[in-house]
Scaffold this active site. Structure first.
Site, PDB file in Angstrom:
ATOM      1  N   GLY A  12     -21.813 -26.267   9.972  1.00 43.73           N
ATOM      2  CA  GLY A  12     -21.738 -25.286  11.042  1.00 43.73           C
ATOM      3  C   GLY A  12     -20.604 -25.511  12.018  1.00 43.73           C
ATOM      4  N   SER A  13     -19.514 -26.137  11.574  1.00 47.34           N
ATOM      5  CA  SER A  13     -18.397 -26.335  12.509  1.00 47.34           C
ATOM      6  C   SER A  13     -17.763 -24.993  12.875  1.00 47.34           C
ATOM      7  CB  SER A  13     -17.363 -27.301  11.943  1.00 47.34           C
ATOM      8  OG  SER A  13     -16.648 -26.740  10.877  1.00 47.34           O
ATOM      9  N   ARG A  64     -32.390 -13.660  -6.911  1.00 46.16           N
ATOM     10  CA  ARG A  64     -31.403 -13.345  -5.883  1.00 46.16           C
ATOM     11  C   ARG A  64     -31.777 -12.075  -5.112  1.00 46.16           C
ATOM     12  NH1 ARG A  64     -26.714 -16.111  -5.597  1.00 46.16           N
ATOM     13  NH2 ARG A  64     -26.494 -16.925  -7.685  1.00 46.16           N
ATOM     14  N   MET A  89     -23.410 -20.593   1.663  1.00 45.53           N
ATOM     15  CA  MET A  89     -22.995 -20.888   0.293  1.00 45.53           C
ATOM     16  C   MET A  89     -23.896 -20.231  -0.746  1.00 45.53           C
ATOM     17  SD  MET A  89     -20.333 -22.437   1.169  1.00 45.53           S
ATOM     18  CE  MET A  89     -19.607 -23.311  -0.209  1.00 45.53           C
ATOM     19  N   ARG A  90     -24.199 -18.967  -0.543  1.00 42.20           N
ATOM     20  CA  ARG A  90     -24.957 -18.190  -1.523  1.00 42.20           C
ATOM     21  C   ARG A  90     -24.161 -16.942  -1.880  1.00 42.20           C
ATOM     22  NH1 ARG A  90     -28.400 -20.661  -4.176  1.00 42.20           N
ATOM     23  NH2 ARG A  90     -29.294 -18.666  -4.772  1.00 42.20           N
ATOM     24  N   ILE A  91     -24.163 -16.608  -3.155  1.00 41.78           N
ATOM     25  CA  ILE A  91     -23.548 -15.343  -3.572  1.00 41.78           C
ATOM     26  C   ILE A  91     -24.509 -14.219  -3.204  1.00 41.78           C
ATOM     27  CG2 ILE A  91     -22.859 -13.980  -5.579  1.00 41.78           C
ATOM     28  CD1 ILE A  91     -21.839 -16.571  -6.844  1.00 41.78           C
ATOM     29  N   ASN A 106     -16.508 -12.827   6.462  1.00 41.58           N
ATOM     30  CA  ASN A 106     -16.591 -14.141   5.830  1.00 41.58           C
ATOM     31  C   ASN A 106     -15.308 -14.917   6.109  1.00 41.58           C
ATOM     32  OD1 ASN A 106     -17.670 -16.194   4.070  1.00 41.58           O
ATOM     33  ND2 ASN A 106     -16.246 -15.497   2.483  1.00 41.58           N
ATOM     34  N   HIS A 108     -13.031 -17.992   4.283  1.00 42.09           N
ATOM     35  CA  HIS A 108     -12.879 -18.686   3.003  1.00 42.09           C
ATOM     36  C   HIS A 108     -11.726 -19.684   3.112  1.00 42.09           C
ATOM     37  CE1 HIS A 108     -13.230 -19.278  -1.292  1.00 42.09           C
ATOM     38  NE2 HIS A 108     -11.911 -19.272  -1.350  1.00 42.09           N
ATOM     39  N   SER A 135      -8.703 -17.837   5.173  1.00 41.76           N
ATOM     40  CA  SER A 135      -8.666 -16.379   5.292  1.00 41.76           C
ATOM     41  C   SER A 135      -9.981 -15.863   5.852  1.00 41.76           C
ATOM     42  CB  SER A 135      -8.483 -15.727   3.909  1.00 41.76           C
ATOM     43  OG  SER A 135      -7.387 -16.282   3.204  1.00 41.76           O
ATOM     44  N   GLU A 142     -16.806  -7.512  -4.465  1.00 41.71           N
ATOM     45  CA  GLU A 142     -16.052  -8.471  -5.277  1.00 41.71           C
ATOM     46  C   GLU A 142     -16.042  -9.825  -4.567  1.00 41.71           C
ATOM     47  OE1 GLU A 142     -11.589  -9.558  -6.724  1.00 41.71           O
ATOM     48  OE2 GLU A 142     -11.899  -7.599  -5.787  1.00 41.71           O
ATOM     49  N   ASP A 144     -15.247 -12.975  -2.711  1.00 46.19           N
ATOM     50  CA  ASP A 144     -14.040 -13.417  -1.995  1.00 46.19           C
ATOM     51  C   ASP A 144     -12.889 -12.421  -2.152  1.00 46.19           C
ATOM     52  OD1 ASP A 144     -15.347 -15.730  -1.111  1.00 46.19           O
ATOM     53  OD2 ASP A 144     -14.796 -16.829  -2.912  1.00 46.19           O
ATOM     54  N   GLN A 172      -7.645 -24.873  11.472  1.00 49.50           N
ATOM     55  CA  GLN A 172      -7.178 -23.486  11.542  1.00 49.50           C
ATOM     56  C   GLN A 172      -8.343 -22.502  11.449  1.00 49.50           C
ATOM     57  OE1 GLN A 172      -4.086 -22.687  12.383  1.00 49.50           O
ATOM     58  NE2 GLN A 172      -3.689 -24.890  12.487  1.00 49.50           N
TER      59      GLN A 172
HETATM   60  C1  GAR Z   1     -15.747 -23.799   5.650  1.00 46.18           C
HETATM   61  O1  GAR Z   1     -14.616 -24.502   5.232  1.00 46.18           O
HETATM   62  C2  GAR Z   1     -15.758 -22.398   5.076  1.00 46.18           C
HETATM   63  O2  GAR Z   1     -14.470 -21.852   4.968  1.00 46.18           O
HETATM   64  C3  GAR Z   1     -16.352 -22.648   3.727  1.00 46.18           C
HETATM   65  O3  GAR Z   1     -17.376 -23.564   3.953  1.00 46.18           O
HETATM   66  C4  GAR Z   1     -17.014 -24.409   5.058  1.00 46.18           C
HETATM   67  C5  GAR Z   1     -18.158 -24.438   6.021  1.00 46.18           C
HETATM   68  O4  GAR Z   1     -17.930 -25.387   7.029  1.00 46.18           O
HETATM   69  N1  GAR Z   1     -16.872 -21.438   3.153  1.00 46.18           N
HETATM   70  C6  GAR Z   1     -16.881 -21.200   1.837  1.00 46.18           C
HETATM   71  O5  GAR Z   1     -16.466 -21.982   1.012  1.00 46.18           O
HETATM   72  C7  GAR Z   1     -17.452 -19.853   1.455  1.00 46.18           C
HETATM   73  N2  GAR Z   1     -17.429 -19.709   0.036  1.00 46.18           N
HETATM   74  P1  GAR Z   1     -18.778 -25.368   8.365  1.00 46.18           P
HETATM   75  O6  GAR Z   1     -20.256 -25.351   7.958  1.00 46.18           O
HETATM   76  O7  GAR Z   1     -18.425 -26.660   9.046  1.00 46.18           O
HETATM   77  O8  GAR Z   1     -18.407 -24.158   9.156  1.00 46.18           O
END
Ligand code: GAR
Length: 209
Positions: A12-13, A64, A89-91, A106, A108, A135, A142, A144, A172
């Site tokens: 959750g940063s 799902r 982290m779920r589709i 989102n 990524h 991004s 689709e 990402d 970033q």
């Molecule tokens: C982040 O790097 C985010 O971009 C990535 O998960 C991390 C979560 O970090 N997201 C994905 O890969 C989505 N497919 P966080 O929990 O510290 O925010």
């Protein structure tokens, strides 16, 4: 105000960066944080900020579709104008994505359309990319692949590992996500047929912020 629900699965940063961006001059209100994992540290971050939390364990659902249905019900209980995926982290099913069309963001960890999916930092190294980054995009059906809003570029340095690169990208992420979410909260960002628009102009804005 703009009422948002943030979805997380882990540390959750990025949620923390959004919490830190809250203030009187920001119309964003985080009404709730929903996690599919009970042990996500982001839940503690939310509680420390006085934000409501809810856990919905995907393993408790048959498939799902059933999970996403329950997820919609949980989210909609908070009447959000915006749903923010922050390391969720779920589709998501097409039905979920359609339900929040134009109000689902989102982040990524790659310079999309490069390196969709998982393990993006290692894949950037394996591909000998000289630049990497992150991004923010509107979510479409689709994976990402939705319209880009903002990207940040970081250099890949000699000797980088997936870990050192991830740290550089994370810094970033913590800048561009609050920026994009605030644009949305201010009513400046919208999804149109031609892509994402900021103040009516086609995005993305690429580069170091
Ligand atoms: C982040 O790097 C985010 O971009 C990535 O998960 C991390 C979560 O970090 N997201 C994905 O890969 C989505 N497919 P966080 O929990 O510290 O925010």
């Amino acid at each position: 105000p703009c009422n948002a629900v943030v979805l997380i699965s882990g540390s959750g940063s990025n949620l923390q960066a959004l919490i830190d961006s809250l203030g009187e001059d920001n119309p964003l209100r985080i009404r709730a944080v929903v996690s599919n994992r009970a042990d996500a540290y982001g839940l503690t971050r939310a509680q420390n900020a006085g934000i409501a939390t809810q856990v919905l364990d995907h393993k408790a659902f048959a498939d799902r579709e059933a999970f996403d249905c329950a997820l919609i019900e949980a989210i909609d209980g908070f009447r959000p104008d915006l749903v923010v995926l922050a390391g969720f982290m779920r589709i998501l099913t097409p039905a979920f994505v359609r339900h929040y069309s134009g109000r689902l963001l989102n982040i990524h960890p790659s310079l999309l359309p490069k390196h969709k999916g998982l393990n993006t930092h290692q894949r950037a190294l394996d591909a000998q990319d000289s630049e990497h980054g992150c991004s923010v995009h509107f979510v479409s059906e689709e994976l990402d692949g939705g319209p880009l809003i903002i990207q940040a570029v970081v250099p890949v340095e000699p000797g980088d590992t997936a870990e050192t690169l991830a740290l550089r990208v994370h810094m970033q992420e913590h800048r561009i996500y609050p920026t994009a979410v605030r644009w949305f909260a201010e009513g400046r960002l919208r999804l149109a047929a031609e892509g994402a628009l900021l103040d009516g102009e086609k995005l993305p804005a690429t580069g170091y912020l």
